[in-house]
Design an enzyme around this catalytic site. Structure first.
Site, PDB file in Angstrom:
ATOM      1  N   CYS A 161       0.810  -1.225   0.000  1.00 14.75           N
ATOM      2  CA  CYS A 161       0.000   0.000   0.000  1.00 14.75           C
ATOM      3  C   CYS A 161       0.841   1.273   0.000  1.00 14.75           C
ATOM      4  O   CYS A 161       0.297   2.378  -0.053  1.00 14.75           O
ATOM      5  CB  CYS A 161      -0.933  -0.017   1.191  1.00 14.75           C
ATOM      6  SG  CYS A 161      -1.952  -1.505   1.233  1.00 14.75           S
ATOM      7  N   HIS A 301      -2.526   7.977   6.120  1.00 16.34           N
ATOM      8  CA  HIS A 301      -2.805   6.651   5.568  1.00 16.34           C
ATOM      9  C   HIS A 301      -4.220   6.241   5.979  1.00 16.34           C
ATOM     10  O   HIS A 301      -4.994   5.762   5.159  1.00 16.34           O
ATOM     11  CB  HIS A 301      -1.757   5.659   6.057  1.00 16.34           C
ATOM     12  CG  HIS A 301      -1.807   4.339   5.366  1.00 16.34           C
ATOM     13  ND1 HIS A 301      -1.756   4.216   4.004  1.00 16.34           N
ATOM     14  CD2 HIS A 301      -1.911   3.065   5.856  1.00 16.34           C
ATOM     15  CE1 HIS A 301      -1.817   2.940   3.667  1.00 16.34           C
ATOM     16  NE2 HIS A 301      -1.920   2.220   4.771  1.00 16.34           N
ATOM     17  N   GLU A 312      -0.525   5.349  13.657  1.00 20.27           N
ATOM     18  CA  GLU A 312      -0.232   6.497  12.799  1.00 20.27           C
ATOM     19  C   GLU A 312      -0.338   7.805  13.571  1.00 20.27           C
ATOM     20  O   GLU A 312       0.444   8.729  13.354  1.00 20.27           O
ATOM     21  CB  GLU A 312      -1.172   6.512  11.596  1.00 20.27           C
ATOM     22  CG  GLU A 312      -0.776   7.556  10.562  1.00 20.27           C
ATOM     23  CD  GLU A 312      -1.577   7.470   9.284  1.00 20.27           C
ATOM     24  OE1 GLU A 312      -1.222   8.211   8.348  1.00 20.27           O
ATOM     25  OE2 GLU A 312      -2.547   6.690   9.209  1.00 20.27           O
ATOM     26  N   LYS A 334      -9.512   8.043   2.478  1.00 26.62           N
ATOM     27  CA  LYS A 334      -9.970   6.655   2.331  1.00 26.62           C
ATOM     28  C   LYS A 334     -11.382   6.481   2.876  1.00 26.62           C
ATOM     29  O   LYS A 334     -12.066   5.510   2.542  1.00 26.62           O
ATOM     30  CB  LYS A 334      -9.011   5.691   3.023  1.00 26.62           C
ATOM     31  CG  LYS A 334      -7.663   5.533   2.332  1.00 26.62           C
ATOM     32  CD  LYS A 334      -6.800   4.499   3.024  1.00 26.62           C
ATOM     33  CE  LYS A 334      -5.460   4.320   2.327  1.00 26.62           C
ATOM     34  NZ  LYS A 334      -4.566   5.479   2.452  1.00 26.62           N
ATOM     35  N   HIS A 339      -9.736   1.868   0.482  1.00 28.51           N
ATOM     36  CA  HIS A 339      -8.281   1.726   0.394  1.00 28.51           C
ATOM     37  C   HIS A 339      -7.921   1.203  -0.992  1.00 28.51           C
ATOM     38  O   HIS A 339      -8.131   0.026  -1.297  1.00 28.51           O
ATOM     39  CB  HIS A 339      -7.792   0.778   1.479  1.00 28.51           C
ATOM     40  CG  HIS A 339      -6.299   0.778   1.653  1.00 28.51           C
ATOM     41  ND1 HIS A 339      -5.432   1.317   0.721  1.00 28.51           N
ATOM     42  CD2 HIS A 339      -5.514   0.305   2.660  1.00 28.51           C
ATOM     43  CE1 HIS A 339      -4.194   1.163   1.133  1.00 28.51           C
ATOM     44  NE2 HIS A 339      -4.211   0.562   2.308  1.00 28.51           N
ATOM     45  N   PHE A 398       1.991  -3.278   4.003  1.00 26.70           N
ATOM     46  CA  PHE A 398       2.385  -4.565   4.571  1.00 26.70           C
ATOM     47  C   PHE A 398       3.861  -4.801   4.269  1.00 26.70           C
ATOM     48  O   PHE A 398       4.349  -4.495   3.189  1.00 26.70           O
ATOM     49  CB  PHE A 398       1.569  -5.695   3.957  1.00 26.70           C
ATOM     50  CG  PHE A 398       0.139  -5.787   4.439  1.00 26.70           C
ATOM     51  CD1 PHE A 398      -0.337  -4.999   5.463  1.00 26.70           C
ATOM     52  CD2 PHE A 398      -0.740  -6.690   3.851  1.00 26.70           C
ATOM     53  CE1 PHE A 398      -1.648  -5.092   5.900  1.00 26.70           C
ATOM     54  CE2 PHE A 398      -2.056  -6.804   4.277  1.00 26.70           C
ATOM     55  CZ  PHE A 398      -2.518  -5.996   5.300  1.00 26.70           C
TER      56      PHE A 398
END
Length: 410
Positions: A161, A301, A312, A334, A339, A398
């Site tokens: 991502c 994010h 975050e 998002k 996402h 990830f």
């Protein structure tokens, strides 16, 4: 060192298939999440996603080519066509001075699923000769380079991502250090297929909420997982003096990039947010900081997962310092697009460029119930007029990948 600016942008998203409609969707708080329409979800725990609607691939490529290209490549070509046309850069530079930095987190998973079914049901002779070219992640960038004869470096980032931000950041560095004069950069994804949905669902990453208005609520105490999105974002980056000399419209200056790795876990972020904080700080310091924290915007994010949003928030505080973190504005787009995985960073960089140009910060829709672990200004509910001077765009992937971009108002 060269300055790097954005002279063209293109977007294919769940809330609009060009930059203008995407931006209007963001500022109006449009939700692109809804029931999955492309396959039967009765056997799946997850029922909703943020699908691209009404995308006309034939507007960007020959109909004969559609069966050769996976949907992620089609989205990429659509976004790239918009960015190249908007920039007007083609024909103003030697072909070898324009590169392509375009990636995907997963690539042609739809093609993989389709061809695997053919193999099992009808045998190996029925597997398409276009299977491999349609599947491989670098093909989106390759097709863009072929279409526009961009003969500079063509590099495909694959950092889950964080892909979109890494692609843009590496293109930025190539231009800044003089290896290229311009580059088309971004990311694309089309993973809303049964296999992709089942994989993310079984690792308990996805929201199981069936109400689209509740499924993706970043930083809210009710958050329970992310919602899969899809699409593409493309940005034409150009050396400032060349853009200025040819009279190009400049949307924003790209002025900082930070990339780090948590080196912690295959899916979970570092609970202290140290890797994200370092990436933020690298981008922020390269950009020269922001004298007035009230004019700083962070496109987070913000996935709406319990771990990400809390970690975050910690990373933002650690990277900027508590006082600056509390004074700046943070939002997660998002909440509207879902996402978009490998495309997320690219469309969110576009959101940052538009926020700087228009003086409007897009909101975090659906945010209602505060979480003590998420205690910053998340611009809840409605867009906010603000004279922002610097925007930071965060993408975390990830594998522990962290990538931040810094954009400045021109």
């Amino acid at each position: 060192m060269n300055r790097v600016v954005i002279t063209g942008m293109g977007a294919v998203t769940p809330i609009g298939n060009d930059v203008e409609s995407f931006w209007q969707g963001l500022v109006s708080g449009k939700c692109g999440i809804g029931p999955i329409t492309r396959f039967d979800t009765s056997a799946h725990k997850v029922k909703v996603a943020a699908e691209v609607k009404d995308f006309d691939a034939a507007s960007y490529m020959d109909k004969a080519d559609l069966r050769k290209y996976d949907l992620f490549c089609q989205y990429a070509l659509g976004a790239a066509a918009q960015a190249v046309a908007q920039s007007g850069v083609q024909g103003t530079l030697p072909a070898e001075e324009i590169g392509v930095y375009f990636g995907s987190g997963i690539g042609g998973i739809g093609t993989f699923e389709e061809q695997q079914k053919l193999l099992l049901e009808k045998g190996p002779r029925r597997v398409s000769p276009f299977f491999i070219p349609a599947l491989i992640i670098n093909m989106a960038g390759g097709l863009i380079a072929i279409k526009y004869n961009f003969q500079g470096a063509a590099v495909s980032s694959v950092t889950a991502c964080a892909t979109g931000n890494n692609a843009i950041g590496e293109a930025y560095r190539a231009i800044k250090h003089g290896y290229l004069s311009a580059a088309l950069a971004g990311g694309a994804e089309a993973a809303i297929v049964p296999l992709g949905l089942a994989g993310f669902s079984n690792m308990k990453a996805l929201s199981t909420q069936e109400d689209p208005s509740l499924a993706c609520v970043p930083f809210d105490a009710r958050r329970c997982g992310f919602v899969m999105g899809e699409g593409a974002g493309a940005l034409l980056l150009e050396e400032y003096e060349h853009a200025k000399a040819r009279g190009a419209k400049i949307y924003a200056e790209l002025c900082g990039y930070g990339a780090t790795c948590d080196a912690h876990h295959i899916t979970a972020p570092d609970p202290e947010g140290k890797g994200g904080a370092r990436a933020l700080r690298l981008a922020y310091e390269e950009a020269g900081g922001c004298q007035d924290p009230g004019k700083l915007y962070i496109n987070a994010h913000g996935t709406s997962t319990p771990l990400n949003d809390a970690c975050e928030t910690k990373a933002i505080k650690l990277g900027l310092g508590e006082e600056t973190a509390r004074a700046c504005m943070v939002s997660s787009t998002k909440s509207m697009t879902g996402h978009m995985l490998g495309a997320a960073g690219a469309v969110e960089a576009i959101a940052c460029a538009m926020a700087l140009a228009e003086g409007i910060v897009p909101p975090t829709i659906g945010y209602q119930e505060p979480d003590p672990a998420c205690d910053l200004d998340y611009v809840p509910g409605k867009a906010r007029k603000a004279d922002i001077q610097l925007a930071l765009s965060a993408s975390l992937g990830f594998g522990g990948h962290n990538a931040y971009l810094a954009l400045r108002k021109v």
